[in-house]
Design a protein around this motif. Structure first.
Motif, PDB file in Angstrom:
ATOM      1  N   GLU A  46       0.944  -1.223  -0.079  1.00  0.00           N
ATOM      2  CA  GLU A  46      -0.081   0.145   0.119  1.00  0.00           C
ATOM      3  C   GLU A  46       0.828   1.285   0.228  1.00  0.00           C
ATOM      4  O   GLU A  46       2.012   1.321   0.381  1.00  0.00           O
ATOM      5  N   ASP A  47       0.354   2.463  -0.349  1.00  0.00           N
ATOM      6  CA  ASP A  47       1.099   3.644  -0.428  1.00  0.00           C
ATOM      7  C   ASP A  47       0.959   4.214   0.901  1.00  0.00           C
ATOM      8  O   ASP A  47      -0.227   4.736   1.500  1.00  0.00           O
ATOM      9  N   SER A  93       2.081   6.954   1.908  1.00  0.00           N
ATOM     10  CA  SER A  93       2.022   8.374   2.052  1.00  0.00           C
ATOM     11  C   SER A  93       0.709   8.739   2.128  1.00  0.00           C
ATOM     12  O   SER A  93       0.267   9.966   2.356  1.00  0.00           O
ATOM     13  N   ASP A  94      -0.357   8.101   1.846  1.00  0.00           N
ATOM     14  CA  ASP A  94      -1.832   8.289   1.816  1.00  0.00           C
ATOM     15  C   ASP A  94      -2.241   8.287   3.254  1.00  0.00           C
ATOM     16  O   ASP A  94      -2.381   7.092   3.725  1.00  0.00           O
ATOM     17  N   GLU A 121      -5.130   8.047   4.499  1.00  0.00           N
ATOM     18  CA  GLU A 121      -6.249   7.172   4.439  1.00  0.00           C
ATOM     19  C   GLU A 121      -5.713   5.628   4.772  1.00  0.00           C
ATOM     20  O   GLU A 121      -6.629   4.747   5.436  1.00  0.00           O
ATOM     21  N   VAL A 122      -4.836   5.309   4.127  1.00  0.00           N
ATOM     22  CA  VAL A 122      -4.312   4.014   4.260  1.00  0.00           C
ATOM     23  C   VAL A 122      -3.717   3.732   5.599  1.00  0.00           C
ATOM     24  O   VAL A 122      -4.145   2.571   6.202  1.00  0.00           O
ATOM     25  N   LEU A 179      -3.497  15.981   4.792  1.00  0.00           N
ATOM     26  CA  LEU A 179      -2.210  16.014   4.273  1.00  0.00           C
ATOM     27  C   LEU A 179      -1.416  17.091   4.270  1.00  0.00           C
ATOM     28  O   LEU A 179      -0.032  17.130   4.135  1.00  0.00           O
ATOM     29  N   SER A 214       2.208  15.094  -4.404  1.00  0.00           N
ATOM     30  CA  SER A 214       2.520  13.771  -4.232  1.00  0.00           C
ATOM     31  C   SER A 214       3.945  13.331  -4.090  1.00  0.00           C
ATOM     32  O   SER A 214       4.190  12.516  -3.423  1.00  0.00           O
ATOM     33  N   ALA A 227       4.361  14.142  -0.305  1.00  0.00           N
ATOM     34  CA  ALA A 227       3.655  12.801   0.461  1.00  0.00           C
ATOM     35  C   ALA A 227       4.622  11.784   0.435  1.00  0.00           C
ATOM     36  O   ALA A 227       4.506  10.922   1.436  1.00  0.00           O
ATOM     37  N   ARG A 228       5.322  11.133  -0.533  1.00  0.00           N
ATOM     38  CA  ARG A 228       5.946  10.109  -0.797  1.00  0.00           C
ATOM     39  C   ARG A 228       7.338   9.974  -0.355  1.00  0.00           C
ATOM     40  O   ARG A 228       8.130   8.895  -0.207  1.00  0.00           O
ATOM     41  N   ASP A 265      -7.438   3.115  -9.421  1.00  0.00           N
ATOM     42  CA  ASP A 265      -7.319   3.482  -7.942  1.00  0.00           C
ATOM     43  C   ASP A 265      -8.395   4.015  -7.287  1.00  0.00           C
ATOM     44  O   ASP A 265      -9.358   4.127  -8.264  1.00  0.00           O
ATOM     45  N   ARG A 302      -9.330   6.524  -6.323  1.00  0.00           N
ATOM     46  CA  ARG A 302      -9.820   8.057  -6.960  1.00  0.00           C
ATOM     47  C   ARG A 302     -10.200   8.158  -8.408  1.00  0.00           C
ATOM     48  O   ARG A 302     -10.234   9.020  -8.817  1.00  0.00           O
TER      49      ARG A 302
END
Length: 869
Positions: free
Chosen positions: A543-544, A546-547, A549-550, A612, A647, A650-651, A792, A794
């Motif tokens: 999973e990502d 950086s999200d 929600e994850v 975020l 992004s 975030a990553r 994905d 979104r």
């Protein structure tokens, strides 16, 4: 008969025996007959050649080594000794040498590839005194031709000079070295049925030692001498027959000498035995049935070997003045070994069985069980039935072992070796010796479980805190270690049943908790850990992170910081217990990152998901502080950061943001030479491999060219973060590991920076992927390629998931397909599980929105993932 006719005759006679042997599924008795007949055929052949070459009447032809036992495996060595009279060399060296050379040549010309030695009696005695291997070979020799009196004189002289105690110590040390070489386990996935622990060599060592001491040369003779019980002798004979049968079939299946049950031969041997796979999906394969049969035989040999070796040592080389003290009413400490004070103890008090292991775990200075105790446990197996398992005293004793201050790992391993663990935990019995053909685990299921238990236990031992300091720090604050031990014992206990082993394992651990009257909150935790023991590793690697929600969804599923800590410790222990190849620093960082993110989520007010924007602002501020510490001028980061999307921030963590800014501030905008790629590398901050930064004009095949370079330079890509700036540049970061793990990572930095930059300036078609040999495991147990392409959450990009057997050039082959169709990569999650890959990518591109082209991409990807034929 000339040499050609003799060769053909020997070959045809041998082939007839082998054909008859496998005409129907053979038994152990069939294998024993084959061994004797093969030896007899060679005996006759050698005697004939000895006569035809008119060898001197005062010379002896002697069979030595394995052939000397009167048994010959289909492709085993034929070792012989030509025994000369002591005066031979002095009186007639010329003619004798010529005759010997003619005899040995005749043997080879007629198809018999012998291993020969030529010695006088004195030379034999001298060599035997200097070399334990020679002494052993002569110990089980047979006279084939020549004067019996001379051979008997040699045997008498050897017996007179042989020192049983020294021989026992030497063979014991040899056995220990051999066991260490084979990882001290009979449960290797490709065991050597001769040399591995529990193999035929262990049985031969026992007979050699007994024979050297004049105590017997067969199991029946040892039983008659009181060293074995009749039941133990029967079990040794039966399991020796199983091992001999498997070794015979290995030689037949391989058409050469092969003593390893390698993956490519397991199915062939199983077929010769008449074993067949189950008809339904998930049922046991024929190769797995074979290995289960082998493991059970090797385990029995290991148990009985320990009992008999201790008995032989007591008879041959007793320890003088060995201290014995009473521990309690039932047990004695005899030189550090637990000894029962009455052979009938377990019959009269079955509850004392588990108390033996509780004593072993909780008493310092005890290092094992005496032969008397081991024998009593072996004979007590029928007592360990359903009634014994449900005895409240035994349930309390088992929990007491888990709650002991130390010794859990040693106690559980000893219980498994003595066939007690599988009789108390009945579901555990089903996974003893069970293989896992998933190219991920390199241990059988029971050994993997005990390895995970060991790993968890080490987190709680201060002496091992240097191994995984963060895990040890968390473990120090965990109040009930036994709950993690229970979860370790049950997390894979339902493997091989055909369903979801996590769900089935949950049912088993819930039943265990109910039977052992565990508290409700403790039960809920161990049930959660078994049911969701793959949750953290799956989320971290696929999973990502950086999200937010994850992370929030993961935290909601876990529920609390205590459960999070328990899951993290179990996950690290589990991955470390699968294979030495699977764990690495990068994987450890992913797990720790998710743990810390979830912990931060729990610590935030009300568990609310942080915005975020707030996370990124904090990360930027930390990166600016890092730049200041590196003496960067204020605003160094601005030229690069202005070109990047949300992004990107975030990553990447703050340290990576600062590194990128320091490396690229001169190359952004007007200061950058158009078309000239920038490559920067450094030893990875996680401690293994390199971190490589690529900044170049974005072109459709850029990612493929980068992968192509790493493939050709023998680097494994562990992670890739891919971004495109607003002004059309690719900013990609890779975590890579050299396949040559001995290479100094810092020395590789300038090499990668120079050669990758040159590779990216190349134009023209992409080169073909590097071809490399597939491992035996991949060839024998290939993973069916799987490709899944879905939007994905979104609906702004596509998630591409791949599963396949790992091999050199795989990621590059995938990248070439994506480049061909103009598919852009935004994020790559590279997850290598032993010799299987589970990769996921975030991709976009116009082709993905066209159904026909999407099908073409999926089809080409499946072709790229397929193993080469």
């Amino acid at each position: 008969m000339d040499a050609g006719a003799l060769r053909q005759s020997l070959k045809e006679a041998r082939q007839r025996l082998l054909t008859d042997f496998i005409a129907k599924p053979p038994s152990a008795a069939d294998a024993q007959r084959l061994l004797r007949r093969l030896a007899q055929g060679v005996d006759d052949h050698l005697r004939r050649l000895w006569r035809e070459q008119a060898m001197p009447a005062d010379c002896c032809l002697v069979a030595v080594g394995g052939y000397g036992r009167g048994e010959l495996f289909p492709h085993s060595d034929v070792d012989v000794l030509v025994l000369l009279p002591d005066e031979a060399e002095a009186h007639r060296p010329g003619p004798l040498k010529t005759q010997l050379e003619a005899f040995i040549t005749a043997c080879w010309d007629s198809g018999l590839e012998i291993g020969s030695s030529v010695r006088t009696r004195d030379e034999c005695l001298s060599e035997a005194a200097a070399d334990l291997t020679v002494q052993t070979a002569l110990l089980e020799s047979r006279l084939l031709a020549g004067p019996r009196a001379d051979y008997a004189a040699l045997q008498a002289a050897l017996t007179a000079r042989l020192q049983p105690a020294a021989f026992l110590r030497g063979k014991t040390l040899e056995m220990q070295q051999r066991h260490t070489k084979h990882e001290d386990t009979p449960y290797a996935l490709e065991p050597n049925c001769k040399e591995s622990p529990g193999g035929l060599r262990d049985l031969q060592v026992l007979i050699w030692i007994a024979r050297a001491a004049g105590l017997g040369a067969t199991w029946k003779e040892l039983a008659a001498g009181g060293l074995l019980t009749p039941l133990e002798a029967q079990q040794l004979h039966r399991n020796e027959g199983t091992l001999k049968l498997i070794r015979c079939l290995l030689h037949v299946a391989a058409s050469r000498r092969e003593d390893r049950l390698v993956f490519d031969l397991q199915t062939a041997v199983a077929s010769l035995l008449g074993l067949k796979a189950g008809a339904k999906p998930g049922q046991v394969r024929a190769g797995e049935q074979l290995m289960r049969r082998y493991y059970w035989a090797a385990k029995a040999v290991t148990q009985l070997n320990e009992i008999l070796l201790l008995n032989l040592r007591e008879r041959i080389d007793p320890t003088p003045g060995q201290a014995t003290r009473r521990i309690d009413a039932h047990f004695l400490d005899r030189g550090g070994l637990i000894e029962i004070n009455d052979d009938s103890l377990y019959e009269r008090h079955p509850e004392a069985i588990l108390l033996t292991f509780l004593l072993y775990a909780s008493t310092r200075g005890l290092k094992g069980l005496s032969s008397r105790t081991l024998r009593a446990l072996y004979n007590a197996r029928p007592l360990m039935d359903a009634r014994w398992r449900t005895d409240p005293r035994n349930r309390e004793a088992f929990l007491a072992i888990l709650r002991a201050p130390e010794g859990q790992t040693h106690a559980m391993r000893l219980m498994n070796r003595c066939s007690v663990l599988g009789r108390y935990l009945w579901p555990f019995r089903a996974i003893v010796g069970q293989m896992q053909h998933d190219l991920f685990h390199v241990y059988t299921v029971d050994q993997h479980i005990l390895m995970v238990l060991r790993n968890v236990r080490r987190f709680f031992i201060p002496e091992h805190a240097h191994e995984y300091p963060y895990c040890s720090q968390l473990a120090a604050g965990f109040d009930k270690p036994e709950l993690l031990y229970i979860a370790a014992l049950f997390h894979d206990i339902a493997k091989g049943r055909g369903g979801d082993h996590s769900v089935l394992g949950e049912e088993e651990v819930r039943r265990f908790a109910r039977q052992h009257r565990m508290r409700r909150e403790d039960t809920q935790l161990v049930v959660f850990l078994v049911r969701h023991h793959l949750l953290l590793s799956h989320t971290a690697q696929k999973e990502d992170l950086s999200d937010p929600e994850v992370v929030a969804a993961f935290a909601r599923q876990v529920g609390s910081t205590r459960w999070l800590t328990a899951l993290y410790l179990l996950t690290v222990a589990d991955i470390r217990g699968t294979s030495p190849k699977v764990w690495n620093a990068w994987k450890g960082k992913l797990l720790e990152d998710l743990y810390r993110l979830a912990l931060r989520h729990f610590e935030s007010k009300g568990g609310a998901v942080p915005s975020l924007d707030a996370v990124i602002d904090a990360r930027k501020a930390e990166a600016r502080q890092e730049l200041a510490l590196k003496s960067a001028l204020p605003g160094t980061e601005e030229p690069l950061w202005r070109t990047l999307q949300l992004s990107y921030f975030a990553r990447h963590d703050a340290a990576e943001l600062a590194w990128h800014a320091r490396m690229l501030w001169r190359h952004v905008g007007d200061g950058h030479k158009a078309g000239e790629p920038v490559v920067c590398a450094r030893p990875s901050p996680v401690g293994e491999g390199l971190q490589v930064l690529v900044y170049a004009k974005d072109v459709p095949d850029l990612f493929a060219r980068i992968c192509g370079y790493f493939d050709g330079a023998a680097f494994n890509i562990q992670d890739a973060k891919v971004h495109t700036t607003r002004d059309g540049y690719a900013l990609d970061t890779f975590q890579v590991q050299a396949q040559d793990l001995e290479a100094a990572q810092r020395d590789l930095v300038p090499l990668v920076e120079q050669r990758l930059a040159l590779a990216l300036q190349q134009t023209g078609p992409l080169p073909e992927p590097r071809r490399a040999r597939l491992s035996r495991r991949v060839k024998s147990f290939p993973t069916t390629p799987r490709v899944e392409l879905r939007p994905d959450e979104r609906a702004q990009a596509w998630v591409l998931s791949l599963s396949a057997s790992d091999r050199a050039g795989l990621l590059y082959a995938v990248a070439r397909v994506l480049a061909r169709h103009g598919v852009n990569l935004q994020l790559a999650r590279i997850s290598t599980l032993g010799e299987r890959v589970e990769d996921s990518f975030l991709v976009n591109g116009p082709a993905l929105g066209r159904p026909r082209e999407q099908l073409e991409i999926e089809s080409e990807l499946l072709d790229a993932l397929a193993l080469p034929t």
